[in-house]
Design a protein around this motif. Structure first.
Motif, short mmCIF file in Angstrom:
data_model
loop_
_atom_site.label_atom_id
_atom_site.label_comp_id
_atom_site.label_asym_id
_atom_site.label_seq_id
_atom_site.Cartn_x
_atom_site.Cartn_y
_atom_site.Cartn_z
N THR A 1 47.77 26.47 32.70
CA THR A 1 48.65 27.44 33.36
C THR A 1 50.05 27.38 32.75
O THR A 1 50.81 28.33 32.83
CB THR A 1 48.73 27.18 34.87
OG1 THR A 1 49.04 25.80 35.05
CG2 THR A 1 47.43 27.49 35.55
N SER B 1 37.00 24.65 42.07
CA SER B 1 38.03 25.47 42.64
C SER B 1 38.79 26.22 41.54
O SER B 1 39.06 27.42 41.62
CB SER B 1 38.92 24.50 43.37
OG SER B 1 39.83 25.04 44.12
N TYR B 2 39.05 25.50 40.49
CA TYR B 2 39.75 26.06 39.34
C TYR B 2 38.93 27.15 38.70
O TYR B 2 39.41 28.24 38.36
CB TYR B 2 40.00 24.92 38.37
CG TYR B 2 40.60 25.33 37.07
CD1 TYR B 2 41.90 25.82 37.01
CD2 TYR B 2 39.87 25.24 35.90
CE1 TYR B 2 42.44 26.19 35.82
CE2 TYR B 2 40.42 25.61 34.70
CZ TYR B 2 41.71 26.09 34.67
OH TYR B 2 42.25 26.46 33.49
N ASN C 1 38.99 30.30 40.78
CA ASN C 1 40.21 31.07 40.58
C ASN C 1 40.18 31.84 39.27
O ASN C 1 40.58 33.00 39.20
CB ASN C 1 41.41 30.13 40.57
CG ASN C 1 41.77 29.69 41.96
OD1 ASN C 1 41.30 30.31 42.94
ND2 ASN C 1 42.56 28.65 42.07
N ARG C 2 39.70 31.15 38.24
CA ARG C 2 39.73 31.75 36.92
C ARG C 2 38.77 32.93 36.83
O ARG C 2 39.02 33.91 36.15
CB ARG C 2 39.35 30.70 35.90
CG ARG C 2 39.50 31.13 34.47
CD ARG C 2 38.86 30.13 33.58
NE ARG C 2 37.46 29.94 33.94
CZ ARG C 2 36.49 30.75 33.58
NH1 ARG C 2 36.74 31.82 32.87
NH2 ARG C 2 35.26 30.50 33.95
N ARG D 1 37.70 34.86 39.26
CA ARG D 1 37.80 35.80 40.38
C ARG D 1 37.41 37.22 39.97
O ARG D 1 36.60 37.87 40.64
CB ARG D 1 39.24 35.83 40.89
CG ARG D 1 39.45 35.11 42.18
CD ARG D 1 40.93 35.04 42.46
NE ARG D 1 41.44 36.34 42.89
CZ ARG D 1 41.39 36.74 44.16
NH1 ARG D 1 40.88 35.95 45.07
NH2 ARG D 1 41.85 37.91 44.50
N ARG E 1 34.27 29.92 49.04
CA ARG E 1 35.43 30.80 48.93
C ARG E 1 35.13 31.91 47.91
O ARG E 1 35.51 33.06 48.12
CB ARG E 1 36.63 29.98 48.47
CG ARG E 1 37.92 30.47 49.07
CD ARG E 1 39.05 29.52 48.78
NE ARG E 1 39.25 29.35 47.35
CZ ARG E 1 39.49 28.17 46.78
NH1 ARG E 1 39.53 27.06 47.49
NH2 ARG E 1 39.66 28.07 45.48
#
Lengths: 115, 889
Positions: free
Chosen positions: B383, B787-788, B791-792, B794, B876
């Motif tokens: 990031t 989780s990462y 997010n990536r 999505r 999620r």
């Protein structure tokens, strides 16, 4: 700006600075002025590049500096030659003379040679 | 000005540089103005001629030689700012590092204290120990007579507990019987008063009578550090001693893991114990013998010097009543010295292997933590990629960027290290407390010395390199051009072979090793703790009765025993009482070979039986049931036929047919072969230790045939209900009515049993704790990774869902992501555990170190934890609203 300019050989700037400061304590601007006068505008360095050289010499304890009131009414940094600096300057001057004499000899001889 | 001075006065130096250069520019401008140029033109020309102000400054800074330091200070500031910006990341990273580093420091402090540290004495490397076992006082006296032929002086000592009380209930202190030369040979001076002289060691006391040297800790504790302690009287086992000196605070005693309060000369035992002393006893093996090498002498030279006088030493000390073959062996066996810079220690022998194992365990925990942080840093580096590439594009060198990342790692590791050191102090203190048993308090010098601090610093730096190098290396491979184009949208940790995947796999593998280890140790402890030892450990109070001070004649002892037993049994709340020579599971034992008429060829070693003497009612006190025949009773006294009760193992091994009424013969020390008739068979029960398989045991009546009464007896009292400890007071009162000169020590039987399991409990506790910690760390790692990834991806997930993908298939997609590292980790971890199992075999009880159930269980458990860790973020992902994602894109 009409006279042709030469680049200074490596290490010569240091020797010139030591020689100039050897005549009496001076601040940076005065040193730059004297450098220009003495070299009759032949040797020209950007005035800024004087400072790294001054600081380097100060670092090697060849020069010391102190802040004193100057003609402008403000404090200016005056450089002075140390004993170590004087000895170094002597030695460098001698070796400069030896070198230039040798180089001159070679150059003169080369010209006299029939090709 | 030195470079350090320049660094410290950095601000002033900078101001002066600025002032100097501006002064120059100003003068130049003024000169141009004076020559008639306009203000603007003058300024322009001056600046042109001078060159770039900032460039000049940079060059001047270069000249200073403090540039690298300046930059590191910058990096540090920047690093701090970044850590403050992401508190969650900082917290997780610093906390896991503090735990990891702290655990390593705590265990290292123990390893250092137990295994590495030398005794705090003069030139400890010159100390040597007479090897393997203990020695009798006659042997010591022979060595003492020849000590200067052998070495530069020798010393002997024996650990003992002294009773400080003048009467009644005991108040024990840790004591030492020492030779007169002890403190001089060890090179321990007195901080107050003096240490012993050789004359103090005379039988019955030296010129000053019985004297004592006390430890610094005891001096502080009992005498408040008063200098007037010298010359005061201390009562030890009812004998008054004069205190003559105090030892330095660093000296805890000659054996590590044990401290001493009071030392008294060996010779004074003749006063303290009276005729019961063992100074002339040729079969009481209790002394440790140490010597100091002469300058330049090696251990081998000292051993050969000792061997040359060995025949005289052995001849003069032949134990009484030994059979000829044992005496021959005694004469032959060579005496050997070994180096003893760290002092002898049964504690060290016992804990050496467990300590190294736990050291390895905590190192692995730290590696797992490192892998986690490396992964976090990688994700963060991704990031931050835009920022870093921008700096590259602006001319920062790759080295500078990599260094920036390393400085950040070091910053994290230092924070973790400092916290870890605090954690370590507390942790090692807790562990040492766990090691102490009711019978021996473990005392170790665990002060935070430079070795522990140095070790921690080293671990922190290595750790920082471990997790800092991966992101730094990645950074070097980035082309600034590409990176700028990507606008920070690319990510690392993708694909099967990315660093992240491998880190995760390694984490899972190491975690599996720890979980398997924890499983093995916890199961071992469980097995031992629930072992049926054949004794009601929760109902029995064990009273150690010291008879050395009693005035009752040895001839009248049997009557005294019976009176003591009856008095204890009559106390309200007591269900039964009995006396015995040996206390079960106390580590003490007594054995001898059984004569097998029909099989004389069986070697002695294979026909040994353990022995004990007991009074009537002793078996019932421990809840041991008779399987056949009878208990001892009032008939079994001096002059009556010799009888015995055997345990089941004895019968199985040595008796054929109906055991009752059979005669067995066994060798009973100096009394020779003794025939006894078996009148009863008792159920098997643990004898010497909980761990040992139950041996054959022959019980003899205590009230039969004891010419010289023993100095100590065990009185066992069974509580009718409730805790047996509650009986202490009333039993003590009842016995002191019988004979006030008996000194008594009370301990519940459960304390002996638990004390026997300290090592196993410690291993189970620590391996369980660190196994759990490893699981938690690995779980966090998997969670973070998934989780990462969510997010990536999505956008991708949103599109899939918009095209009709079901939420379960999204979860499956996320699970596939971790399946590879987890599967790989499990395979490697199983192989590692299989390999490492060889190092723990000897620490397990009734359990194969490659126990398939433990391996399988650990793998399943680890899979379950991974599944939970992945499922939380995957859920999620499944809830992503495709419409929103598509609008964002």
């Amino acid at each position: 700006m009409t006279t042709p300019k030469s680049d200074l050989p490596q290490g010569t700037l240091d020797l010139l600075i030591l020689k100039i400061v050897g005549l009496g304590p001076l601040h940076g601007y005065a040193i730059a002025q004297r450098l220009q006068q003495i070299s009759r505008d032949v040797v020209q360095v950007p005035q800024g590049s004087l400072y790294p050289a001054l600081h380097r010499l100060e670092n090697r304890s060849l020069l010391v500096a102190e802040w004193k009131l100057s003609d402008t009414g403000r404090d200016a940094k005056f450089y002075r030659l140390t004993r170590k600096g004087r000895a170094f300057m002597q030695e460098e001057t001698n070796s400069w003379h030896r070198l230039t004499a040798a180089v001159g000899l070679i150059l003169d001889a080369a010209e006299g040679e029939p090709s | 000005m030195t470079w350090l001075g320049r660094l410290l006065r950095r601000d002033r130096v900078e101001r002066q540089l600025d002032a100097e250069l501006r002064d120059h520019l100003e003068r130049l401008t003024n000169d141009y103005r004076r020559s008639g140029l306009s203000e603007r033109e003058a300024r322009r020309r001056a600046r042109l001629e001078f060159g770039g102000l900032e460039q000049v400054k940079e060059e001047c800074r270069d000249v200073r030689g403090t540039r690298w330091l300046d930059e590191i200070v910058q990096d540090l500031r920047y690093g701090f700012r970044l850590l403050r910006q992401s508190p969650a990341f900082t917290f997780v990273a610093v906390a896991s590092l503090a735990l990891g580093i702290g655990a390593n420091s705590a265990i290292f402090a123990l390893v250092d204290g137990v295994l590495l540290k030398s005794l705090p004495v003069r030139e400890p490397q010159r100390l040597i120990l007479l090897d393997d076992g203990s020695w009798t006082n006659p042997i010591w006296e022979q060595v003492r007579a020849r000590q200067l032929e052998i070495s530069d002086g020798a010393a002997a000592w024996n650990d003992v507990r002294f009773d400080l009380a003048r009467a009644g209930a005991t108040e024990f202190v840790e004591g030492l019987w020492t030779s007169g030369s002890f403190f001089d040979v060890l090179g321990v001076p007195a901080v107050l008063g003096r240490t012993f002289t050789v004359a103090d060691d005379n039988r019955g006391g030296g010129p000053d009578g019985p004297v004592a040297v006390i430890s610094y800790a005891f001096w502080q504790r009992r005498f408040g550090g008063e200098a007037s302690v010298i010359g005061q009287t201390l009562t030890l086992d009812r004998t008054p001693f004069t205190i003559v000196g105090v030892t330095p605070p660093s000296f805890l005693g000659p054996s590590q893991g044990r401290s001493f309060d009071v030392a008294v000369p060996l010779g004074t035992q003749a006063i303290v114990r009276g005729p019961g002393h063992w100074l002339d006893d040729r079969s009481t093996w209790v002394l440790e013998i140490m010597a100091r090498l002469k300058p330049g002498q090696t251990v081998e030279l000292a051993t050969s010097a000792l061997r040359s006088v060995q025949p005289q030493i052995r001849e003069a000390t032949l134990p009484d009543g030994w059979p000829q073959p044992m005496l021959d062996q005694y004469l032959k066996e060579g005496l050997t010295f070994v180096g003893a810079a760290a002092g002898p220690s049964g504690f060290r022998t016992r804990y050496q292997q467990p300590l190294w194992i736990i050291m390895a365990v905590v190192a692995i925990v730290l590696l797992i933590a490192c892998a986690n942080i490396a992964n976090l840093m990688l994700a963060r580096a991704a990031t931050r990629r835009h920022e870093l590439t921008l700096r590259l594009a602006l001319g920062a060198s790759r080295f500078r960027i990599a260094r920036q990342l390393l400085v950040e790692s070091l910053l994290l590791a230092s924070l973790g290290g400092v916290l870890g050191l605090l954690f370590a102090r507390w942790g090692s203190w807790i562990i040492v407390r766990q090691l102490s048993t009711p019978r021996s308090t473990v005392v170790l010098d665990l002060t935070l010395d430079w070795r522990v601090v140095g070790f921690t610093a080293l671990v922190a730096v290595v750790t920082a390199l471990l997790f800092g190098v991966a992101p730094a290396l990645r950074m070097r491979r980035v082309d600034p051009n590409d990176a700028l184009k990507e606008q920070g949208r690319t990510f690392v940790g993708e694909g099967r072979h990315s660093i992240g995947t491998w880190l995760l796999g390694a984490q899972v593998a190491l975690t599996l090793v720890l979980v398997v280890g924890a499983g093995l140790f916890v199961r071992t402890f469980g097995k031992l703790a629930t072992l049926d030892i054949g004794l009601d450990k929760d109902a029995v109070l064990v009273v150690d009765v010291d008879l050395s001070q009693t005035s009752v004649d040895p001839e009248a002892r049997h009557a005294l025993y019976e009176r003591v037993r009856a008095a204890a049994a009559a106390v309200p709340g007591v269900a039964g009482a009995g006396l015995s020579l040996i206390t079960p599971v106390s580590g003490a034992g007594w054995n001898g070979p059984v004569e097998l008429k029909d099989r004389p060829e069986v070697p002695t070693r294979e026909r040994m039986t353990f022995l004990n003497s007991a009074t009537p009612g002793w078996f019932a006190t421990y809840g041991s049931r008779l399987r056949a025949g009878r208990d001892f009773d009032a008939r079994d006294v001096d002059g009556a036929p010799a009888v015995a009760v055997a345990n089941q193992t004895f019968i199985r091994r040595y008796v054929k047919g109906d055991p009752l009424g059979q005669i067995v013969r066994f060798e009973r020390g100096p009394e020779g072969v003794q025939p006894v008739q078996i009148v009863g068979v008792v159920q098997d029960a643990a004898y010497r230790s909980v761990r040992d398989p139950i041996p054959p045991v022959l019980y003899l009546p205590l009230l039969q045939a004891h010419t010289k009464g023993p100095g100590r007896l065990n009185l066992s009292v069974r509580a009718a209900s409730g805790s047996p400890v509650l009986l202490t007071r009333s039993v003590a009162a009842a016995i002191s009515q019988v004979d006030p000169d008996l000194s008594l020590t009370f301990r519940p039987l459960a304390a002996f049993v638990d004390g026997a399991l300290v090592r196993e409990r410690l291993l189970a506790m620590l391996s369980g704790f660190f196994g759990g910690l490893a699981l938690l760390l690995a779980g966090i790692g998997l969670y973070g990774m998934t989780s990462y990834s969510v997010n990536r991806r999505r956008a991708e997930i949103g599109i899939r869902m918009a095209l009709g993908a079901h939420s379960s298939s999204v979860v499956a997609l996320m699970f596939r992501r971790i399946a590879w590292p987890v599967g790989l980790g499990l395979v490697i971890g199983a192989a590692l555990s299989y390999w490492a199992s060889r190092y723990v075999t000897t620490l397990l009880y009734n359990l194969d170190a490659r126990d398939p159930a433990t391996f399988f269980g650990a793998a399943v458990f680890l899979c379950a934890v991974s599944a939970v860790a992945a499922w939380l973020p995957a859920r999620r992902a499944a809830r992503i609203d495709p419409a929103r994602v598509l609008r964002e894109a």
